[in-house]
Write an enzyme that holds these catalytic residues in place. Structure first.
Site, mmCIF file in Angstrom:
data_model
loop_
_atom_site.group_PDB
_atom_site.id
_atom_site.type_symbol
_atom_site.label_atom_id
_atom_site.label_comp_id
_atom_site.label_asym_id
_atom_site.label_seq_id
_atom_site.Cartn_x
_atom_site.Cartn_y
_atom_site.Cartn_z
ATOM 1 N N HIS A 245 69.501 -12.444 -6.140
ATOM 2 C CA HIS A 245 70.793 -12.576 -6.733
ATOM 3 C C HIS A 245 71.726 -12.650 -5.299
ATOM 4 O O HIS A 245 71.296 -12.486 -4.236
ATOM 5 C CB HIS A 245 71.104 -11.349 -7.609
ATOM 6 N N SER B 15 74.288 -17.561 -3.737
ATOM 7 C CA SER B 15 75.184 -16.977 -2.602
ATOM 8 C C SER B 15 74.371 -16.262 -1.561
ATOM 9 O O SER B 15 73.461 -16.854 -0.605
ATOM 10 C CB SER B 15 76.078 -16.044 -3.601
ATOM 11 N N ASP C 289 84.307 -24.235 -5.977
ATOM 12 C CA ASP C 289 83.927 -22.819 -5.088
ATOM 13 C C ASP C 289 84.799 -22.489 -3.931
ATOM 14 O O ASP C 289 85.012 -23.227 -3.157
ATOM 15 C CB ASP C 289 82.579 -23.123 -4.851
ATOM 16 N N HIS D 284 82.397 -20.569 -7.828
ATOM 17 C CA HIS D 284 81.289 -19.733 -7.270
ATOM 18 C C HIS D 284 80.389 -18.933 -8.146
ATOM 19 O O HIS D 284 79.001 -18.835 -8.181
ATOM 20 C CB HIS D 284 81.762 -18.687 -6.457
#
Length: 449
Positions: free
Chosen positions: A176, A250, A395, A423
């Site tokens: 994540h 990310s 984004d 994002h």
């Protein structure tokens, strides 16, 4: 007509100057608050925890400058013989701290500088961190800490991807992003898998070190090495993964690149969603990453929030104290207001960290990883690992050029730009389409082996 156009340009330029002036004044005020809060926390930590637990990076910076007249080499702190701390921890500009340092004025009396370093701090919960059962659950296994991993085993029946040679299940590790958890994947990808993928894939959604339900030790710098070792110890080793795919969002992309480069012979594919990639060519690559991802600007609000939490160690700690330490109160209040029994996982994840873990991960992984990103990509290019990049065209957190630059570095990389996605919505809101894209990537690689 030409006069109107010219007038419009002058008005726009005037507005830009006004916004820049307001921004300068706001961040000057924040610089002052940061110095004040440094002293405040120094005193409060001294009273509540003792000298051994009251160190901070701005204090280390000023002490080193007093001794040597130079603060740049402070960043070369060694952990296990390697320089792993990002220079952004020590080179964050602060007008008032710089002014005091140039005048030889110390923030606190020298008698208070006898405390131990971060590496010598005990584990446990600080007074400014949450001590509820869910936040300290990991301490029950403090002697043998492992990451929290959600594992979805393949269903018993094996079908479409399996040939007569009974090909093994495809292992997929999900990482994540910042201020998130494994829920980002278990709530989006896992429920939307096709029957074929459910039968042929073994999925691992990881809570990274310092986030979610994983350990949040105080005696840790949360470097790339720390994150990699914990993933190896908690996932790759115990489950004996000889081959696997990687999917990351990310901040997780930096860790995924490092992990893939280290296990380049085992990685089948790596899918990067909104990767904060910056070239390592410049010596100050870490500072470039910080200034691009958290530029000191008031607009857009998301960027202001990033700059506030990334440049100001003590002000960021105030935010964590108010929100994270009291997350149960905020969650109860939000449930009452919304009349909902369960809150969205993204809100829950925002508070599942400590300031220490988030602060160090931001600097040592996102910024510090910029120094090594090119080397990782080159290793993957040489190993012919399939690289896929997915990013939204709107984004505002990670510039779209980051994905484009990856393709410049590795021409074989495939870039998928999702129109009008930001994002988060590059995944959230299009879960089914996103999951199908992942399945196509995994199956295409499986067909080659």
């Amino acid at each position: 007509m030409a006069t109107l156009v010219q007038s419009g340009k002058w008005i726009q330029k005037g507005l830009e100057i006004i916004i820049a002036a307001i921004s300068w004044m706001v961040f000057l005020f924040l610089d002052f608050l940061e110095v004040f809060m440094c002293i405040f926390y120094r005193l409060l930590d001294e009273f509540l925890e003792g000298k051994a637990y009251s160190s901070c990076y701005c204090m280390e910076l000023m002490e080193e400058k007093e001794k040597t007249g130079d603060c740049h080499h402070v960043a070369q702190v060694e952990v296990d013989g390697e320089s792993e701390l990002s220079e952004t921890l020590h080179r964050r500009r602060n007008f008032f701290r710089g002014l005091l340092g140039s005048l030889g004025i110390s923030l606190v009396p020298k008698g208070w500088r006898d405390g131990e370093s971060f590496l010598q701090m005990r584990n446990g919960t600080r007074w400014s961190d949450c001590g509820c059962d869910s936040c300290v659950e990991w301490m029950k296994n403090a002697d043998d800490p492992k990451l929290h991993v959600v594992v979805q085993e393949p269903q018993t029946e094996r079908a479409s991807w399996v040939d007569s040679k009974e090909r093994e299940a495809e292992n997929v590790i999900f990482l994540h992003g910042f201020l998130s958890s494994s829920s980002f994947w278990t709530e989006t990808v896992f429920p939307n898998l096709s029957e074929s993928a459910k039968q042929n894939c073994r999925l691992f959604a990881v809570d990274l070190l310092g986030f979610g339900r994983s350990p949040k030790p105080r005696d840790c710098f949360y470097t790339l090495k720390d994150h990699l070792e914990m993933i190896e110890y908690s996932v790759i080793g115990p489950y004996q993964l000889n081959s696997f795919h990687l999917v990351a969002h990310s901040m997780g992309c930096i860790i995924a690149l490092a992990l893939a480069a280290k296990h380049s012979k085992s990685v089948k594919s790596i899918t990067l969603i909104a990767p904060p990639y910056f070239s390592s060519l410049r010596e100050d690559a870490s500072m470039v990453a910080l200034e691009r991802l958290a530029a000191k600007r008031l607009w857009p609000p998301l960027l202001f929030g990033s700059s506030f939490m990334s440049w100001y160690e003590h002000l960021g700690r105030c935010v964590c104290f108010i929100i994270c330490r009291n997350h149960q109160m905020w969650e109860s209040l939000l449930k009452f207001i919304t009349r909902r029994r369960n809150l969205h996982f993204t809100f829950i994840d925002l508070t599942r960290h400590t300031h220490h873990s988030a602060w160090h991960t931001m600097h040592n992984v996102i910024c510090g990883g910029a120094k090594l990103a090119d080397k990782y990509l080159e290793t993957l290019r040489m190993a012919k690992v399939k690289i896929n990049v997915i990013q939204g065209t709107r984004d505002q957190v990670v510039p779209i050029e980051c994905s484009i630059n990856i393709q410049k570095q590795v021409q074989e990389a495939e870039i998928d730009k999702i129109a009008n996605a930001n994002h988060g919505s590059v995944v959230l809101g299009r879960e089914k389409d996103f999951t199908r894209d992942l399945e196509r990537i995994w199956s295409s690689v499986a067909d080659l082996h």
